[in-house]
Design an enzyme around this catalytic site. Structure first.
Site, PDB file in Angstrom:
ATOM      1  N   ALA A  37      43.567  40.538  43.895  1.00 13.77           N
ATOM      2  CA  ALA A  37      44.483  41.307  43.051  1.00 13.77           C
ATOM      3  C   ALA A  37      45.851  41.464  43.694  1.00 13.77           C
ATOM      4  O   ALA A  37      45.981  41.469  44.925  1.00 13.77           O
ATOM      5  CB  ALA A  37      43.887  42.681  42.759  1.00 13.77           C
ATOM      6  N   ILE A  39      47.638  43.978  44.063  1.00 15.17           N
ATOM      7  CA  ILE A  39      47.832  45.207  44.819  1.00 15.17           C
ATOM      8  C   ILE A  39      47.398  45.085  46.279  1.00 15.17           C
ATOM      9  O   ILE A  39      47.808  45.881  47.127  1.00 15.17           O
ATOM     10  CB  ILE A  39      47.068  46.374  44.141  1.00 15.17           C
ATOM     11  CG1 ILE A  39      47.567  47.712  44.687  1.00 15.17           C
ATOM     12  CG2 ILE A  39      45.567  46.230  44.335  1.00 15.17           C
ATOM     13  CD1 ILE A  39      46.990  48.918  43.976  1.00 15.17           C
ATOM     14  N   ARG A  62      36.173  34.699  42.803  1.00 12.67           N
ATOM     15  CA  ARG A  62      35.240  33.820  42.109  1.00 12.67           C
ATOM     16  C   ARG A  62      35.777  32.401  42.045  1.00 12.67           C
ATOM     17  O   ARG A  62      35.101  31.493  41.584  1.00 12.67           O
ATOM     18  CB  ARG A  62      34.952  34.379  40.713  1.00 12.67           C
ATOM     19  CG  ARG A  62      34.025  35.595  40.771  1.00 12.67           C
ATOM     20  CD  ARG A  62      33.817  36.262  39.441  1.00 12.67           C
ATOM     21  NE  ARG A  62      32.733  37.238  39.509  1.00 12.67           N
ATOM     22  CZ  ARG A  62      32.465  38.146  38.586  1.00 12.67           C
ATOM     23  NH1 ARG A  62      33.219  38.209  37.499  1.00 12.67           N
ATOM     24  NH2 ARG A  62      31.456  38.986  38.732  1.00 12.67           N
ATOM     25  N   LEU A  99      38.901  45.263  42.141  1.00 11.28           N
ATOM     26  CA  LEU A  99      38.524  44.601  40.894  1.00 11.28           C
ATOM     27  C   LEU A  99      38.935  45.455  39.700  1.00 11.28           C
ATOM     28  O   LEU A  99      39.280  46.633  39.855  1.00 11.28           O
ATOM     29  CB  LEU A  99      37.008  44.387  40.877  1.00 11.28           C
ATOM     30  CG  LEU A  99      36.456  43.388  41.905  1.00 11.28           C
ATOM     31  CD1 LEU A  99      34.953  43.560  42.072  1.00 11.28           C
ATOM     32  CD2 LEU A  99      36.790  41.968  41.484  1.00 11.28           C
ATOM     33  N   HIS A 104      34.078  48.305  38.794  1.00 14.58           N
ATOM     34  CA  HIS A 104      34.006  49.124  40.007  1.00 14.58           C
ATOM     35  C   HIS A 104      32.588  49.570  40.347  1.00 14.58           C
ATOM     36  O   HIS A 104      32.135  49.435  41.492  1.00 14.58           O
ATOM     37  CB  HIS A 104      34.899  50.352  39.869  1.00 14.58           C
ATOM     38  CG  HIS A 104      36.348  50.045  39.982  1.00 14.58           C
ATOM     39  ND1 HIS A 104      37.328  51.024  39.949  1.00 14.58           N
ATOM     40  CD2 HIS A 104      37.014  48.870  40.120  1.00 14.58           C
ATOM     41  CE1 HIS A 104      38.518  50.466  40.071  1.00 14.58           C
ATOM     42  NE2 HIS A 104      38.358  49.152  40.156  1.00 14.58           N
ATOM     43  N   LYS A 122      41.223  53.272  42.250  1.00 17.52           N
ATOM     44  CA  LYS A 122      41.127  54.212  41.129  1.00 17.52           C
ATOM     45  C   LYS A 122      41.212  53.450  39.810  1.00 17.52           C
ATOM     46  O   LYS A 122      41.771  52.342  39.770  1.00 17.52           O
ATOM     47  CB  LYS A 122      42.229  55.273  41.251  1.00 17.52           C
ATOM     48  CG  LYS A 122      43.656  54.688  41.244  1.00 17.52           C
ATOM     49  CD  LYS A 122      44.128  54.328  39.868  1.00 17.52           C
ATOM     50  CE  LYS A 122      45.263  53.365  39.863  1.00 17.52           C
ATOM     51  NZ  LYS A 122      45.496  52.776  38.520  1.00 17.52           N
ATOM     52  N   ARG A 192      44.774  45.546  32.164  1.00 22.05           N
ATOM     53  CA  ARG A 192      44.889  46.948  31.760  1.00 22.05           C
ATOM     54  C   ARG A 192      44.814  47.135  30.249  1.00 22.05           C
ATOM     55  O   ARG A 192      44.631  48.252  29.761  1.00 22.05           O
ATOM     56  CB  ARG A 192      46.190  47.541  32.304  1.00 22.05           C
ATOM     57  CG  ARG A 192      46.097  47.881  33.781  1.00 22.05           C
ATOM     58  CD  ARG A 192      47.432  48.204  34.387  1.00 22.05           C
ATOM     59  NE  ARG A 192      48.185  46.993  34.699  1.00 22.05           N
ATOM     60  CZ  ARG A 192      49.267  46.971  35.468  1.00 22.05           C
ATOM     61  NH1 ARG A 192      49.724  48.094  35.985  1.00 22.05           N
ATOM     62  NH2 ARG A 192      49.895  45.843  35.724  1.00 22.05           N
TER      63      ARG A 192
END
Length: 386
Positions: A37, A39, A62, A99, A104, A122, A192
């Site tokens: 990701a 982030i 993956r 993820l 999560h 989060k 998102r």
């Protein structure tokens, strides 16, 4: 403005981490990352460079090529083509799970069953049922599991907490928290916006509830007075924006009303100018003051805290980039919220008392509140997936 804040943090971390990289301890904690990701560099890879007690040892995707490319780019020793392979690696003590929301719970469960400590992005899970399940498993296994509300570890947040906790300005009367992103800043292909991955503005911008509860010192909301969602045009199960009024019980039965507002597609001024001034903020009104904390999500980049004293009619301003009521002499002005969080995480895993911690009980209460808002809005709580 969440995307802009993340990009700015990437740059900030790149500059400071490279300048302050240090030698690793012999017994440094070895952590692996589940996902590639965006982030990851700001949240873990760069902050770890300036912490002698932790090594980013592996990363998994993956797609093995993605894992190898990221590992090469950041000097991570091992790359895996599946999350299962990383979890099976005995040399890894902990994992950071970045993820999508809906995954999560499933992967935190697998990580805990593999004997790994977990730093979990989060929101901790897709719903409260999942949060209770993984919290119970972590306690059963005797492993550390923490929701990565990084902003709570920053000195500025502790300074605001200190202002309201000692009732210097009287009891809290109300709170108002907001978080928005300019229209078009989050591509419609982004995770998102995806129902199957537990997307939605309240899920992504869960910081508004976290900040409200943290400064109130409250558990789950006592009541959701109203919750109005603006559904995504392409999928009306997803909230593009959420406006809600909550009631929290604090201080021996006192009830405080808290307004929250999230918007992942905030209209630009005249359709052209992004509302760059709308950084995540919270206003806390007490009996004798109005306290405003601007940019509570990424205070290491820029923030201010204003205190308007109703009695004197005087406004004062504070800024805190290090020290504060909890960290004292520990920490540096250039540390990001993620670096402070990492300091606490390593302490906790090593059996030390961290300066601040996000408890499992708090994470469960967080998800209970999110579930209640979604139910009140008519959208229904989010569902998890593997």
């Amino acid at each position: 403005m969440a995307m802009a804040l993340q990009i700015a943090t990437f740059l900030q971390q790149y500059i400071y981490a490279s300048q302050h990289a240090i030698k690793k301890d012999q017994n440094a904690l070895r952590i692996g990352i589940l996902s590639t990701a965006m982030i990851n560099p700001a949240a873990l890879i760069r902050p770890a460079e300036s912490h002698g007690g932790i090594i980013v040892s592996a990363i998994a995707s993956r797609d093995i090529n993605n894992a190898k490319e990221t590992a090469h780019k950041y000097g991570i020793p091992h790359a895996f083509g599946s999350y299962e392979e990383l979890l099976a690696e005995p040399g890894i003590d902990a994992v950071y799970i970045s993820l999508p929301n809906g995954m999560h719970a499933a992967w935190a469960t697998k990580a805990l069953n593999a004997g790994k400590h977990v730093l979990l992005e989060k929101p901790v899970t897709a719903n409260a049922d999942e949060a209770r399940a993984i919290a119970g498993l972590a306690e059963e296994k005797g492993l550390v599991l923490v929701e990565a509300f990084h902003w709570q570890f920053h000195p500025a947040s502790h300074a605001v907490k200190d202002l309201v906790a000692d009732h210097k300005f009287g009891k809290i009367i109300r709170t108002w928290a907001r978080m928005t992103s300019p229209a078009g800043s989050i591509p419609k292909s982004d995770i998102r916006w995806q129902w199957d991955l537990a997307g939605g503005s309240l899920m992504d911008m869960t910081y508004v509830i976290s900040a409200t509860r943290y400064f109130l010192g409250a558990g789950a909301a006592k009541e959701v007075v109203y919750a109005t969602a603006r559904p995504l045009q392409e999928d009306n199960r997803i909230d593009e924006a959420m406006d809600a009024l909550l009631k929290f019980e604090v201080d021996a039965g006192q009830v405080v009303q808290s307004h929250i507002w999230t918007d992942m597609n905030r209209a630009n001024v005249g359709f052209l100018i992004p509302r760059v001034w709308e950084l995540p903020s919270i206003e806390i009104e007490t009996e004798h003051a109005i306290i405003y904390y601007y940019n509570f999500m990424m205070p290491h980049l820029y923030h201010y805290i204003t205190i308007y004293d109703k009695r004197t009619k005087i406004t004062t301003t504070q800024k805190h980039y290090s020290g504060g009521p909890l960290w004292g002499t520990r920490g540096e002005k250039w540390w990001s919220t993620y670096r402070y969080q990492l300091e606490a995480f390593v302490d906790k895993v090593r059996g030390k008392q961290p300066v601040h911690w996000v408890t499992l009980e708090s994470s469960i209460a967080q998800m209970e509140t999110i579930d209640a808002v979604y139910e009140k809005s008519g959208l229904g709580k989010r569902q998890g997936h593997e």
